[in-house]
Design an enzyme around this catalytic site. Sequence first.
Site, PDB file in Angstrom:
ATOM      1  N   ARG A   1       1.705  -6.935  15.921  1.00  0.00           N
ATOM      2  CA  ARG A   1       1.429  -7.469  14.583  1.00  0.00           C
ATOM      3  C   ARG A   1       2.595  -7.149  13.652  1.00  0.00           C
ATOM      4  NH1 ARG A   1      -4.472  -4.945  13.650  1.00  0.00           N
ATOM      5  NH2 ARG A   1      -3.244  -3.131  14.234  1.00  0.00           N
TER       6      ARG A   1
ATOM      7  N   GLY B   1       4.625  -5.817  10.673  1.00  0.00           N
ATOM      8  CA  GLY B   1       4.338  -4.721   9.736  1.00  0.00           C
ATOM      9  C   GLY B   1       3.846  -3.462  10.431  1.00  0.00           C
TER      10      GLY B   1
ATOM     11  N   TYR C   1       0.836  -1.205   0.000  1.00  0.00           N
ATOM     12  CA  TYR C   1       0.000   0.000   0.000  1.00  0.00           C
ATOM     13  C   TYR C   1       0.878   1.266   0.000  1.00  0.00           C
ATOM     14  CZ  TYR C   1      -2.985   3.675   1.926  1.00  0.00           C
ATOM     15  OH  TYR C   1      -3.630   4.860   2.134  1.00  0.00           O
TER      16      TYR C   1
HETATM   17  P1  NAD Z   1     -12.431   4.559   1.575  1.00  0.00           P
HETATM   18  O1  NAD Z   1     -12.220   3.136   1.158  1.00  0.00           O
HETATM   19  O2  NAD Z   1     -13.526   4.873   2.523  1.00  0.00           O
HETATM   20  O3  NAD Z   1     -12.600   5.476   0.286  1.00  0.00           O
HETATM   21  C1  NAD Z   1     -12.063   5.156  -0.966  1.00  0.00           C
HETATM   22  C2  NAD Z   1     -13.155   5.359  -2.002  1.00  0.00           C
HETATM   23  O4  NAD Z   1     -12.585   5.110  -3.292  1.00  0.00           O
HETATM   24  C3  NAD Z   1     -14.330   4.402  -1.841  1.00  0.00           C
HETATM   25  O5  NAD Z   1     -15.548   5.124  -1.859  1.00  0.00           O
HETATM   26  C4  NAD Z   1     -14.232   3.469  -3.034  1.00  0.00           C
HETATM   27  O6  NAD Z   1     -15.482   2.989  -3.472  1.00  0.00           O
HETATM   28  C5  NAD Z   1     -13.526   4.356  -4.045  1.00  0.00           C
HETATM   29  N1  NAD Z   1     -12.782   3.586  -5.056  1.00  0.00           N
HETATM   30  C6  NAD Z   1     -11.971   2.523  -4.868  1.00  0.00           C
HETATM   31  N2  NAD Z   1     -11.511   2.068  -6.041  1.00  0.00           N
HETATM   32  C7  NAD Z   1     -12.041   2.876  -7.004  1.00  0.00           C
HETATM   33  C8  NAD Z   1     -11.960   2.900  -8.420  1.00  0.00           C
HETATM   34  N3  NAD Z   1     -11.214   1.993  -9.104  1.00  0.00           N
HETATM   35  N4  NAD Z   1     -12.630   3.851  -9.106  1.00  0.00           N
HETATM   36  C9  NAD Z   1     -13.398   4.759  -8.427  1.00  0.00           C
HETATM   37  N5  NAD Z   1     -13.533   4.765  -7.090  1.00  0.00           N
HETATM   38  C10 NAD Z   1     -12.858   3.839  -6.381  1.00  0.00           C
HETATM   39  O7  NAD Z   1     -11.010   5.047   2.155  1.00  0.00           O
HETATM   40  P2  NAD Z   1     -10.644   6.375   2.969  1.00  0.00           P
HETATM   41  O8  NAD Z   1     -10.140   5.950   4.292  1.00  0.00           O
HETATM   42  O9  NAD Z   1     -11.718   7.384   2.859  1.00  0.00           O
HETATM   43  O10 NAD Z   1      -9.389   6.865   2.127  1.00  0.00           O
HETATM   44  C11 NAD Z   1      -9.465   7.918   1.167  1.00  0.00           C
HETATM   45  C12 NAD Z   1      -8.082   8.216   0.641  1.00  0.00           C
HETATM   46  O11 NAD Z   1      -7.229   8.663   1.697  1.00  0.00           O
HETATM   47  C13 NAD Z   1      -7.380   7.024   0.006  1.00  0.00           C
HETATM   48  O12 NAD Z   1      -6.661   7.479  -1.115  1.00  0.00           O
HETATM   49  C14 NAD Z   1      -6.439   6.550   1.086  1.00  0.00           C
HETATM   50  O13 NAD Z   1      -5.348   5.864   0.546  1.00  0.00           O
HETATM   51  C15 NAD Z   1      -6.044   7.866   1.741  1.00  0.00           C
HETATM   52  N6  NAD Z   1      -5.619   7.749   3.148  1.00  0.00           N
HETATM   53  C16 NAD Z   1      -6.487   7.356   4.124  1.00  0.00           C
HETATM   54  C17 NAD Z   1      -6.041   7.302   5.452  1.00  0.00           C
HETATM   55  C18 NAD Z   1      -6.960   6.909   6.597  1.00  0.00           C
HETATM   56  O14 NAD Z   1      -6.535   6.971   7.768  1.00  0.00           O
HETATM   57  N7  NAD Z   1      -8.210   6.517   6.345  1.00  0.00           N
HETATM   58  C19 NAD Z   1      -4.716   7.619   5.766  1.00  0.00           C
HETATM   59  C20 NAD Z   1      -3.866   7.987   4.736  1.00  0.00           C
HETATM   60  C21 NAD Z   1      -4.330   8.078   3.427  1.00  0.00           C
END
Ligand code: NAD
Length: 312
Positions: free
Chosen positions: A265, A267, A141
């Site tokens: 865990r 990682g 990731y």
């Molecule tokens: P989430 O899974 O709730 O949101 C991701 C969204 O992307 C979902 O609605 C999903 O349906 C959509 N998606 C996935 N694949 C897709 C595709 N091929 N085409 C169109 N839509 C697609 O995750 P989140 O926690 O809201 O994360 C949002 C962003 O923030 C991500 O890029 C994640 O890597 C980044 N991020 C999150 C965190 C955290 O703590 N949650 C930390 C660092 C970075």
Amino acid sequence: MLAVTGGAGFIGSHVAELALSRGERVIVVDDLSSGGPTNVPRGAQLVVADITRPEQLNRVLELARGEEVAIAHLAAVASVVEASRFPARALEVNVVGTANVLELARRLDAYFALASSAAVYGEPSELPLKESSPTRPISLYGVSKLAAEHVTFSLAAEHGIRASALRLFNVYGPRMKPGPYASVVYNFLTAALRCEAPVIYGDGSATRDFVFVVDVAEAFLRAAERRATGVFNVGTGRETSVTELLDLVSRVTGVRLEPRRAPPRPGDIGRSVADVRLAREALGWSPSVSLEEGLRRTYEWLRTLTPSTRTC
Ligand code: NAD
């Protein structure tokens, strides 16, 4: 106008909501693979599209043409566990998908902000983590997010797109994800709600930088308003250990939590905290919600989902 990819997910839905509350027009682009249509705030226009299929993004082009557009790109395989189970798909969505959304930005002459992650740093060699700290991701990731940053800045330079990457730390808040690999915040709050003993992996001294989701949404809007370019940490600058978090959750919920202990865990990194000076200076952004207040708001949301029948 703001286009939010991943706007049916946890963080993206807050970005969309905050922009709408400020009177902006919002398009949500999401394939609904992990997000849900009920997360999409009222007033946003939903385009169901897979970012790995460029032809499906043409609809956004039609809807947004002629307007001044910013793109907040949050669509991703956002789970560390899912990315290591399905590495080819995670790379396709997180890297190739990012290139496709950048192509959309090029055609719309739009600003582009990528949701990157603290996972790009891996095990920190210095704390607090600065944007210039070494990036040595230890998960597929993290690798995919670092690759997405490189794709962003190389295509941005090639095509003259103004672009940023926001390295989000540990984001929590309403609409966060349940499941077996949910964040420690979710696990502790649901343990309190169900009067269960939460699990602490390791001795509880591991630290994280927990940032409230509405503050994260604000960082995206500030970046878009200022058309800021470069890499920015989005955290609080405050380091909280798992044990401290447990105490805070006990205080906020009024439930005295006695943890069960389990081995660390593989990682999991030891400590993490962001240096957020760059975001303060370049975005004029700083987090405004304390961890205690954020936990309270998240607990309130959880209680609306699962009204507690037990007392403890
Ligand atoms: P989430 O899974 O709730 O949101 C991701 C969204 O992307 C979902 O609605 C999903 O349906 C959509 N998606 C996935 N694949 C897709 C595709 N091929 N085409 C169109 N839509 C697609 O995750 P989140 O926690 O809201 O994360 C949002 C962003 O923030 C991500 O890029 C994640 O890597 C980044 N991020 C999150 C965190 C955290 O703590 N949650 C930390 C660092 C970075």
